[in-house]
Design an enzyme around this catalytic site. Sequence first.
Site, PDB file in Angstrom:
ATOM      1  N   ALA A  45       0.496  -1.121  -0.218  1.00 36.86           N
ATOM      2  CA  ALA A  45      -0.070  -0.119  -0.319  1.00 36.86           C
ATOM      3  C   ALA A  45       0.739   1.465   0.084  1.00 36.86           C
ATOM      4  CB  ALA A  45      -0.994  -0.142   1.256  1.00 36.86           C
ATOM      5  N   GLU A  46       0.901   2.039  -1.488  1.00 36.98           N
ATOM      6  CA  GLU A  46       1.924   3.492  -1.162  1.00 36.98           C
ATOM      7  C   GLU A  46       1.511   4.010   0.090  1.00 36.98           C
ATOM      8  OE1 GLU A  46      -0.695   2.740  -2.890  1.00 36.98           O
ATOM      9  OE2 GLU A  46      -2.264   4.427  -3.317  1.00 36.98           O
ATOM     10  N   ASN A  47       0.698   4.068   1.344  1.00 33.62           N
ATOM     11  CA  ASN A  47       1.074   5.305   2.258  1.00 33.62           C
ATOM     12  C   ASN A  47       1.520   4.113   3.493  1.00 33.62           C
ATOM     13  OD1 ASN A  47      -0.933   2.958   2.691  1.00 33.62           O
ATOM     14  ND2 ASN A  47      -2.033   3.537   4.657  1.00 33.62           N
TER      15      ASN A  47
END
Lengths: 217, 217
Positions: A45-47
């Site tokens: 997840a890019e976060n």
Amino acid sequence: MDAKHLIARRVARELEPGMLVNLGIGLPSLVATYVPAEMGIYFQAENGVIGLGARPPEGMEDPDLTDAGGGFVTAVPGAASIDSAMSFGLIRGGHLDVTVLGGLQVDMKGHLANWKVPGRMVPGMGGAMDLVSGARQVIVAMQHAARGSSKIVRECTLPLTAMRRVDVVVTELAVLHPREDGLHLSERAPGVSLDQILSATEADLIVPETLPEMALG
Amino acid sequence: MKQALKPAAAAELVPDGAVVMIGGFMGVGSPHRIIDALVARGARDLTVIANDTARPGHGIGKLVSAGAVKRLVTSHIGLNPETQAGMISGGIDVELVPQGTLVERIRAGGVGLGGVLTATGLGTEVEDGKQIVEVRGKRFLLEEPLHADVALICAQRADYLGNLEYSLTAHNFNPIMAMAADTVIAEAHVIVPLGVIPPDAVKTPGALVDHVLERAS
């Protein structure tokens, strides 16, 4: 099976053991449901997490562990947490095997538009432009039409996400492969005829002599 | 050793009209007590650089709701209709930046680089008005560095020197922003004595941090 789950199930068949995969929010996030744990696929997840796990039990959430949509998640054994520079370094640097994104339009050149409807909806591109530019393989998972009009268009009228040609488009009617010479129709969904696909599609499609049915596994 | 700073005093260090970076991803890893103090102070005309504006009434969304934001440099506002309405009406000047480009522009500003060359955004609206640079036959956009007057960041643990350790997906933009502002104020969930955070676990050295917010009551 409803359209979204059919799409997610077909997209899951594109993934191979050991891949690092980013799933967009909404429809693409359903793909994880259809990927068996023993395949050893890690979801990024890019976060900032590699090794995204299922939603935790009610009342057991960690407020510092969410997916890119802000929903509570868990991390699987072997997970790693990273900052945003590392996260997008992975994406932009070609270390991410697959990104699965939603779409507003895909055109005959394989261009994707998915971040803006001018004057009406301006959510911002978030990580989409980096994902489409940088991932090794780009899969678009979206419904074939919206409000009765085809999302597979001759040329995108909405602002593009990138100039890069996407690799695969999966809808509830068909699987499409954009290539140099145009948009190839590769598979039809169970119970869907070629005529149904063609009449639901604005773009010209390159149709094979025999059109196989989607294998859903 | 840092003096523990009260939230109201932290808010005084962010004058009206300041350029301020704020950590967090949909409110996860945002310095919520400093944001509350800024709202309580009635801050105005801020330029906010942040990944997103969370939701109305949450995290950075509170500053938008309070009318404290004049200009916004961000990647995603899709989950905050107030920010979108502000952008469409012209009340807030919003610059949308791809997420990976945003974090690298901040990093460039913090580590003394003159800019970032990235393929993200080529051939899209993001390219408008920007210089294109060719390196070894590949085209890139030149994206300029970002720097702030003040960075407001959030960590899991701080020690008395301001060494910071982060948790899971609450890293996000925080360690990067801690390098890119004249004044850095850190809010931590827990404050611990020197030596408790092992050197290998320190992601932001205290040398970068000017102020540590007092412990939560």
